[in-house]
Design a protein around this motif. Structure first.
Motif, mmCIF file in Angstrom:
data_model
loop_
_atom_site.group_PDB
_atom_site.id
_atom_site.type_symbol
_atom_site.label_atom_id
_atom_site.label_comp_id
_atom_site.label_asym_id
_atom_site.label_seq_id
_atom_site.Cartn_x
_atom_site.Cartn_y
_atom_site.Cartn_z
ATOM 1 N N VAL A 15 19.375 15.238 27.565
ATOM 2 C CA VAL A 15 19.258 14.408 28.759
ATOM 3 C C VAL A 15 20.056 15.083 29.864
ATOM 4 O O VAL A 15 21.254 15.337 29.713
ATOM 5 C CB VAL A 15 19.796 12.983 28.509
ATOM 6 C CG1 VAL A 15 19.720 12.163 29.790
ATOM 7 C CG2 VAL A 15 19.007 12.307 27.394
ATOM 8 N N THR A 61 16.906 -0.505 34.171
ATOM 9 C CA THR A 61 17.802 -1.405 33.456
ATOM 10 C C THR A 61 18.371 -2.427 34.434
ATOM 11 O O THR A 61 18.679 -2.097 35.582
ATOM 12 C CB THR A 61 18.964 -0.617 32.824
ATOM 13 O OG1 THR A 61 18.438 0.457 32.039
ATOM 14 C CG2 THR A 61 19.816 -1.518 31.943
ATOM 15 N N ARG A 76 14.958 5.424 34.838
ATOM 16 C CA ARG A 76 14.270 6.260 33.844
ATOM 17 C C ARG A 76 12.881 6.625 34.356
ATOM 18 O O ARG A 76 12.113 5.761 34.777
ATOM 19 C CB ARG A 76 14.165 5.524 32.511
ATOM 20 C CG ARG A 76 13.466 6.321 31.400
ATOM 21 C CD ARG A 76 14.248 7.570 31.008
ATOM 22 N NE ARG A 76 13.538 8.338 29.998
ATOM 23 C CZ ARG A 76 13.689 8.179 28.684
ATOM 24 N NH1 ARG A 76 14.528 7.261 28.224
ATOM 25 N NH2 ARG A 76 13.014 8.918 27.829
ATOM 26 N N GLU A 135 21.728 0.657 28.851
ATOM 27 C CA GLU A 135 23.076 0.248 28.478
ATOM 28 C C GLU A 135 23.413 -1.049 29.207
ATOM 29 O O GLU A 135 22.742 -1.436 30.157
ATOM 30 C CB GLU A 135 24.087 1.318 28.902
ATOM 31 C CG GLU A 135 23.818 2.699 28.348
ATOM 32 C CD GLU A 135 24.350 3.787 29.265
ATOM 33 O OE1 GLU A 135 25.042 4.687 28.756
ATOM 34 O OE2 GLU A 135 24.065 3.741 30.480
ATOM 35 N N ASN A 157 19.362 3.828 33.803
ATOM 36 C CA ASN A 157 18.287 4.604 33.179
ATOM 37 C C ASN A 157 18.277 4.549 31.658
ATOM 38 O O ASN A 157 17.319 5.003 31.035
ATOM 39 C CB ASN A 157 18.392 6.074 33.604
ATOM 40 C CG ASN A 157 19.598 6.768 33.000
ATOM 41 O OD1 ASN A 157 20.695 6.201 32.969
ATOM 42 N ND2 ASN A 157 19.418 7.983 32.518
ATOM 43 N N ALA A 158 19.329 4.033 31.022
ATOM 44 C CA ALA A 158 19.442 4.159 29.566
ATOM 45 C C ALA A 158 19.527 2.822 28.843
ATOM 46 O O ALA A 158 19.811 2.791 27.644
ATOM 47 C CB ALA A 158 20.658 5.019 29.216
#
Length: 400
Positions: free
Chosen positions: A18, A377, A362, A31, A28-29
């Motif tokens: 990444v 996210t 993302r 989290e 983007n993840a």
């Protein structure tokens, strides 16, 4: 792999990487953008003094397994702990896959399913979701009867589309397939599902914990495991802790693939404290769900298509007249992009313009099924305001 006698098949895999991108708003993840609740943070800080870093962690993560088992009114033999649910997923592929064996998984879904299948020297057997991203149980059952996979993976809610499938859909699959099943429920805490097994005799407070999840079926079916993680709802992505719940028999098979001392002692200690005080996350979870639903409405008002999400993220893409405007703006600002479709160009324009403002989402713009899509996210409320404000400008006058 020139110069090295690597195992056959590895040459087809790219190293998972990444790119590090500097950003002020990182969404983007998937989290959690919240840190630990203050009481848990204080309890964790107190553990640091005198912590036995010189000792190996508990071999079987007995304390955390015990906490989860007690909470779900199960036995510790029904629980296994891993480095995130991803490790447990990978080990399930090792346990039930192998040379000549097929592993079935949804598409589009979590990209690592295919990677773990390859690492397990197995044959990938992706099955399609519906056009709106849901699981069609009859088609999955038919697929399994035709393909005879050694392992079936179901992602619920699905990543990256966010769809939640009701418990009765999952149970229909469990009741009608002959192979072991992995139910990947990394995002279930955000789904607010309902439904339990009417024959489940656990106390009402225990049933509330498993409503809408296949955790409600662990006493009824022995052919599956449910995977959960501390990385999403509980904000421990940096520590990598997850758990599997299933029959004692399927847990014994999974346990054979787990290495000694595979989850580090500090991660276990923090996860134990989080699990003991998980009720402190209720307000965070409610805020994330409220913010998600608000953002969905705002994105739809801009002319974006939103996949139906029951997670902590939203996947969206331009549609209709907006697609043409954004695609033209992309080529006007960034030049010709080769053989990309208008859908790809429109999504690329939004992605690049957000990144220029230090907002990292993302990028799925070149995905075969999710062309032009971005996955966002749900962040902190003020972060979400900034994201929506920026997208409103991009989808409005700035793209003209």
């Amino acid at each position: 792999m020139a110069g090295f006698n690597a195992r056959t098949g590895l040459e087809e895999l790219e190293e998972y990487a990444v790119e590090h991108v500097a950003a002020d708003i990182i969404v983007n993840a998937n989290e959690s953008n919240y840190n630990l609740p203050r009481p848990i943070e204080q309890a964790v800080a107190a553990k640091l003094a005198g912590f036995p870093f010189n000792r190996y962690p508990p071999m079987q993560a007995e304390t955390l397994r015990g906490l989860i088992a007690e909470d779900l009114a199960l036995d510790a033999d029904n629980i296994r702990i891993g480095n995130g649910s991803s490790e447990l997923l990978q080990m399930a592929c090792y346990a039930f896959g192998g040379n000549g064996r097929k592993i079935a998984f949804p598409y589009p879904s979590f990209s690592m399913y295919g990677v773990y299948t390859k690492l397990a020297d197995s044959i990938a057997a992706p099955y399609p979701l519906t056009l709106t991203g849901y699981v069609d149980p009859d088609k999955v059952i038919e697929f399994c009867r035709a393909e005879q996979p050694a392992l079936l993976i179901v992602c619920n809610p699905n990543n990256p589309t966010g769809n939640y499938n009701p418990l009765e859909v999952m149970e229909k699959i469990l009741a009608n397939v002959s192979c072991p099943v992995v139910m990947d429920e990394a995002y279930m805490e955000f789904a607010k599902g309902s439904g339990v097994d009417p024959q489940d005799l656990r106390p009402l407070n225990k049933l509330k914990l498993v409503a809408g999840s296949t955790l409600a079926l662990t006493g009824k079916y022995s052919n599956f495991m449910c995977l959960r993680t501390f990385s999403k709802a509980y904000g421990l992505a940096g520590l990598r802790v997850g758990y599997a719940v299933g029959s004692a028999g399927i847990m014994r098979v999974l346990g054979k693939t787990l290495l000694p001392y595979h989850v580090n002692a500090w991660s276990l200690a923090v996860a134990e404290e989080v699990y003991r005080q998980k009720d402190l996350y209720k307000e965070q979870l409610e805020t994330i769900i409220e913010q998600r639903d608000l953002m969905r409405e705002q994105l739809e008002q801009m002319g974006l298509k939103i996949w139906p999400s029951a997670t902590n993220f939203l996947t969206c893409c331009p549609q209709g007249e907006l697609t043409a405007r954004l695609a033209a703006a992309c080529e006007q600002q960034y030049g010709s992009q080769g053989e990309k479709t208008q859908q790809m160009l429109a999504g690329m324009y939004l992605y690049r313009k957000l990144l220029e403002k230090k907002i990292l989402v993302r990028d799925y713009t070149s995905h075969p099924v999710l062309q032009g899509c971005l996955r966002i996210t749900v962040g902190l409320p003020l972060e979400n305001v900034e994201i929506i404000s920026r997208l409103q400008r991009l989808c409005g006058e700035e793209a003209i």
